[in-house]
Design a protein around this motif. Sequence first.
Motif, mmCIF file in Angstrom:
data_model
loop_
_atom_site.group_PDB
_atom_site.id
_atom_site.type_symbol
_atom_site.label_atom_id
_atom_site.label_comp_id
_atom_site.label_asym_id
_atom_site.label_seq_id
_atom_site.Cartn_x
_atom_site.Cartn_y
_atom_site.Cartn_z
ATOM 1 N N PRO A 102 0.733 -1.198 0.209
ATOM 2 C CA PRO A 102 -0.207 -0.367 0.322
ATOM 3 C C PRO A 102 0.704 1.573 0.190
ATOM 4 C CG PRO A 102 -0.841 -1.560 1.998
ATOM 5 C CD PRO A 102 0.381 -2.328 1.306
ATOM 6 N N MET A 103 1.991 1.517 0.412
ATOM 7 C CA MET A 103 2.654 2.394 0.685
ATOM 8 C C MET A 103 3.472 2.576 -0.327
ATOM 9 S SD MET A 103 5.066 2.690 3.598
ATOM 10 C CE MET A 103 6.142 1.093 3.483
ATOM 11 N N TRP A 104 3.538 1.493 -1.852
ATOM 12 C CA TRP A 104 4.026 2.091 -3.157
ATOM 13 C C TRP A 104 2.556 2.915 -4.004
ATOM 14 C CZ3 TRP A 104 8.385 2.372 -3.811
ATOM 15 C CH2 TRP A 104 9.681 1.833 -3.234
ATOM 16 N N LEU A 108 -1.272 10.422 -1.853
ATOM 17 C CA LEU A 108 -2.552 10.880 -2.176
ATOM 18 C C LEU A 108 -3.789 10.697 -2.224
ATOM 19 C CD1 LEU A 108 -0.630 14.184 -3.592
ATOM 20 C CD2 LEU A 108 -2.325 14.086 -1.710
ATOM 21 N N LEU A 109 -3.417 9.358 -2.974
ATOM 22 C CA LEU A 109 -4.651 8.905 -2.973
ATOM 23 C C LEU A 109 -4.806 7.663 -1.990
ATOM 24 C CD1 LEU A 109 -3.398 7.273 -6.733
ATOM 25 C CD2 LEU A 109 -5.602 9.053 -6.202
ATOM 26 N N PHE B 10 -5.131 -11.403 9.991
ATOM 27 C CA PHE B 10 -6.111 -10.805 8.767
ATOM 28 C C PHE B 10 -6.769 -9.377 9.639
ATOM 29 C CE2 PHE B 10 -10.990 -10.709 7.857
ATOM 30 C CZ PHE B 10 -10.644 -10.914 6.032
ATOM 31 N N LEU B 11 -7.146 -9.075 10.342
ATOM 32 C CA LEU B 11 -7.477 -7.570 10.301
ATOM 33 C C LEU B 11 -6.274 -6.898 10.524
ATOM 34 C CD1 LEU B 11 -9.190 -8.054 13.957
ATOM 35 C CD2 LEU B 11 -10.452 -7.878 11.764
ATOM 36 N N ILE B 12 -5.443 -6.549 10.338
ATOM 37 C CA ILE B 12 -4.628 -5.526 10.282
ATOM 38 C C ILE B 12 -4.465 -5.611 8.477
ATOM 39 C CG2 ILE B 12 -1.899 -4.445 10.373
ATOM 40 C CD1 ILE B 12 -3.340 -4.183 12.732
ATOM 41 N N PHE B 13 -4.405 -6.149 7.921
ATOM 42 C CA PHE B 13 -4.470 -6.559 6.458
ATOM 43 C C PHE B 13 -5.800 -6.031 5.896
ATOM 44 C CE2 PHE B 13 -0.200 -9.290 6.562
ATOM 45 C CZ PHE B 13 0.367 -8.539 5.778
ATOM 46 N N LEU B 14 -6.718 -6.679 6.635
ATOM 47 C CA LEU B 14 -8.054 -5.555 6.046
ATOM 48 C C LEU B 14 -8.141 -4.157 6.113
ATOM 49 C CD1 LEU B 14 -10.512 -6.764 5.417
ATOM 50 C CD2 LEU B 14 -12.008 -6.734 7.429
ATOM 51 N N PHE B 15 -7.842 -3.637 7.393
ATOM 52 C CA PHE B 15 -7.558 -2.221 7.720
ATOM 53 C C PHE B 15 -6.210 -1.427 6.401
ATOM 54 C CE2 PHE B 15 -4.668 1.359 9.497
ATOM 55 C CZ PHE B 15 -5.957 2.114 9.676
ATOM 56 N N LEU B 16 -5.382 -2.343 5.823
ATOM 57 C CA LEU B 16 -4.517 -1.713 4.861
ATOM 58 C C LEU B 16 -5.101 -1.391 3.781
ATOM 59 C CD1 LEU B 16 -1.284 -3.277 5.901
ATOM 60 C CD2 LEU B 16 -1.514 -0.808 6.051
ATOM 61 N N TYR B 17 -5.632 -2.548 3.524
ATOM 62 C CA TYR B 17 -6.354 -2.880 2.360
ATOM 63 C C TYR B 17 -7.714 -2.565 1.786
ATOM 64 C CZ TYR B 17 -1.984 -4.819 0.981
ATOM 65 O OH TYR B 17 -0.879 -4.988 0.088
ATOM 66 N N ALA B 18 -8.803 -2.550 2.138
ATOM 67 C CA ALA B 18 -10.220 -2.342 2.194
ATOM 68 C C ALA B 18 -10.175 -0.990 2.019
ATOM 69 C CB ALA B 18 -11.356 -2.137 3.672
ATOM 70 N N PRO B 19 -9.845 0.334 2.108
ATOM 71 C CA PRO B 19 -10.052 1.057 1.266
ATOM 72 C C PRO B 19 -9.229 1.065 0.330
ATOM 73 C CG PRO B 19 -8.814 1.891 3.483
ATOM 74 C CD PRO B 19 -8.897 -0.084 2.661
ATOM 75 N N ILE B 20 -8.247 0.147 -0.371
ATOM 76 C CA ILE B 20 -8.114 -0.219 -1.694
ATOM 77 C C ILE B 20 -8.670 -0.712 -2.650
ATOM 78 C CG2 ILE B 20 -5.856 0.088 -3.317
ATOM 79 C CD1 ILE B 20 -4.278 0.305 -0.935
ATOM 80 N N ILE B 21 -9.308 -1.909 -1.608
ATOM 81 C CA ILE B 21 -10.165 -1.989 -2.464
ATOM 82 C C ILE B 21 -11.505 -2.066 -2.743
ATOM 83 C CG2 ILE B 21 -12.027 -4.400 -2.114
ATOM 84 C CD1 ILE B 21 -9.455 -5.441 -1.435
ATOM 85 N N ILE B 22 -12.403 -1.169 -1.602
ATOM 86 C CA ILE B 22 -13.500 -0.231 -1.707
ATOM 87 C C ILE B 22 -12.949 0.188 -3.283
ATOM 88 C CG2 ILE B 22 -14.827 1.059 -1.159
ATOM 89 C CD1 ILE B 22 -14.398 -0.829 1.660
ATOM 90 N N LEU B 231 -8.411 6.174 -11.412
ATOM 91 C CA LEU B 231 -7.273 6.736 -11.287
ATOM 92 C C LEU B 231 -6.424 5.923 -10.628
ATOM 93 C CD1 LEU B 231 -4.582 8.549 -12.122
ATOM 94 C CD2 LEU B 231 -5.440 10.053 -10.593
ATOM 95 N N SER B 232 -6.728 5.943 -9.125
ATOM 96 C CA SER B 232 -6.297 4.597 -8.351
ATOM 97 C C SER B 232 -5.956 3.412 -8.046
ATOM 98 C CB SER B 232 -7.378 5.099 -7.210
ATOM 99 O OG SER B 232 -7.680 6.096 -6.411
ATOM 100 N N THR B 233 -7.053 2.918 -9.128
ATOM 101 C CA THR B 233 -6.928 1.564 -9.295
ATOM 102 C C THR B 233 -5.663 1.248 -10.452
ATOM 103 O OG1 THR B 233 -9.461 1.409 -9.659
ATOM 104 C CG2 THR B 233 -8.559 -0.505 -11.033
ATOM 105 N N ILE B 234 -5.411 2.199 -11.427
ATOM 106 C CA ILE B 234 -4.809 2.054 -12.201
ATOM 107 C C ILE B 234 -3.328 1.783 -11.954
ATOM 108 C CG2 ILE B 234 -3.671 3.026 -14.153
ATOM 109 C CD1 ILE B 234 -6.152 4.204 -15.535
ATOM 110 N N MET B 235 -2.672 2.934 -10.858
ATOM 111 C CA MET B 235 -1.679 2.810 -10.234
ATOM 112 C C MET B 235 -1.590 1.536 -9.503
ATOM 113 S SD MET B 235 -0.116 6.181 -10.113
ATOM 114 C CE MET B 235 -0.667 7.125 -9.292
ATOM 115 N N PHE B 236 -2.826 1.598 -8.865
ATOM 116 C CA PHE B 236 -2.722 0.473 -7.704
ATOM 117 C C PHE B 236 -2.479 -0.719 -8.112
ATOM 118 C CE2 PHE B 236 -4.023 -3.703 -5.145
ATOM 119 C CZ PHE B 236 -3.228 -3.219 -3.947
ATOM 120 N N VAL B 237 -2.794 -1.178 -9.563
ATOM 121 C CA VAL B 237 -2.471 -2.327 -10.231
ATOM 122 C C VAL B 237 -1.127 -2.328 -10.895
ATOM 123 C CG1 VAL B 237 -3.577 -3.845 -12.227
ATOM 124 C CG2 VAL B 237 -4.758 -2.515 -11.063
#
Lengths: 288, 278
Positions: A102-104, A108-109, B10-22, B231-237
């Motif tokens: 996630p850090m990468w 801002l996003l 699992f819970l910590i990873f949920l916290f880290l990833y949930a916002p991105i997945i949503i 944009l976030s989706t493209i950057m993340f992928v």
Amino acid sequence: MKQYRWLAYPYAVWMMIFIVVPLLLVLFFSVTAKTPDGSMVLTLENFKKFWEPMYISVLIRSVLLAVYSTVICLVLGYPLALILAGKDFKRKNVLVMLAVIPMWMNFLLRTYSWMTLLEKNGTINAFFGTLERLAATYLNMELTLPRVNILYTESAVILGMVYNFLPFMILPIYSVVSKLDRSLIEAAQDLGGNNLVVFKRVIFPLSLPGVLSGITMVFMPAVTTFVISRLLGGAQFMLIGNLIERQFLFSGDWGFGSALSIILLLLILLSMGFMSRYEQENGGGGLW
Amino acid sequence: MRFLRKSYVFLIFLFLYAPIIILIIYSFNASKSRGHWTGFTLQWYRELFKDSQIMTSLYYTVTIALLASLIATIVGTAASIGIFNMKKIKREIMLNINYIPVLNPDIVTGISLMLLFSSIKIPLGFTSLLLAHITFNIPYVVLSVMPKLKQMNKHLYEAALDLGATPFYAFKKVILPEIMPGVITGFLLALTLSFDDFVISFFTTGNGVSNLSITVESMARRGISPKLNALSTIMFVSVLLLLIIVNIRTSKDDTERRPKNEKTYQGNVFVSPTSHDI
């Protein structure tokens, strides 16, 4: 290889122009003021201005929020680092990678994603609403869940800091704990220490270098941020970073802005000095 | 206990990833509102690519990142070799000044450069942005090349000279290959730092030149926009793909070069990002 020394000279010049001179400029602007006739005078006016309760409270708030988020990161991250370093998972490297990915993504996003979650009509509240409706239709139950309403408050800013900086806490602790000499733990167990004692007397003291660098790596960016507070705290939310930004981009008061930057630098240097002293006191002898 | 530990992870990873997945899910949502799913659409992606503001800032981001990290890698690598061969006192001074931008809060680096540019009358814009990025990139290149120089066997270079190589040839054939991994690490580090930078760019640009981070910030402040989700989706992928490729490559390198039991974590650039971009 002495004849290669000259290769450093271009960078030496670059350093002077772009690192040393700019910092001297900040210092210069912080201790001077323009008189009405256009000449510059030496003054401590800019630093005096900072002693107003309004500005002092901004500094206190920045430090407090940074401390809160550092503590939360430590409480959440320490157990995770220990678990990841333990033997529970086969593909450790993949999990550590996952903690870092996630850090990468542009930060801002990442911060923006919390705006969408925490909004009044945001995802979390919509989810609660759906739960309520489901309960009403299928279970005939009158369910009232609370609504999250923390966007543009201090809690949202702390949440944003924790979310952004948590990996900075996990990584250093993980790397120290995973290199820990296993035989020390076994020896402590053989000598009759139960899990708690082993943790308190062996694992924790040995993990302190990781904890210290984790604390530094979370506290520093947290106390200087102005973006997280601007996005999640709203336009009026003031941390010292926001105050500095405002002096340069809105009020045009470069003197005061420079003075604030000097204060921020001193704060950082002070906390770094404090950390390194603590590290020395605990270094090496921690085990005994 | 084991179950407890696994659920905690699992819970910590949920916290880290949930916002991105949503974010990713809602980037395909036909409705503009967050709460409701009204059907699949690619409309936001189409609008994203039509948005001239975002596309221009993407262009600036890529250009600045490539130029700055390339220049920083050349200047920084040369500087490392020079610094490495200096006398102790000079070397210490150089390395300490080199460390300033790393330790300095970004906001202070940003405003100090802004003061410089306005003092020497360089208008804020593309040039100032490029100069600022080079400045904060070089220290990271030096910090990645320096350890490789220390690891290098000094006598190799002397041996090459004894065997009749000219200094330049020896440099090309002996020193450069030895420090190459550090140079590449430095370049990649500089590239990602430059790509993601917000704070320093924010203070050192102007005249309508803005990078992706600045554009995202100004859009986010105006409120939620489905284009940003896309944009976030493209950057993340793309980050995910890049990391997977780099990791497969480095782990291949590792197994080829070292015996298996010596395989450590260190060869991988992408495991230790810095706090720089905050």
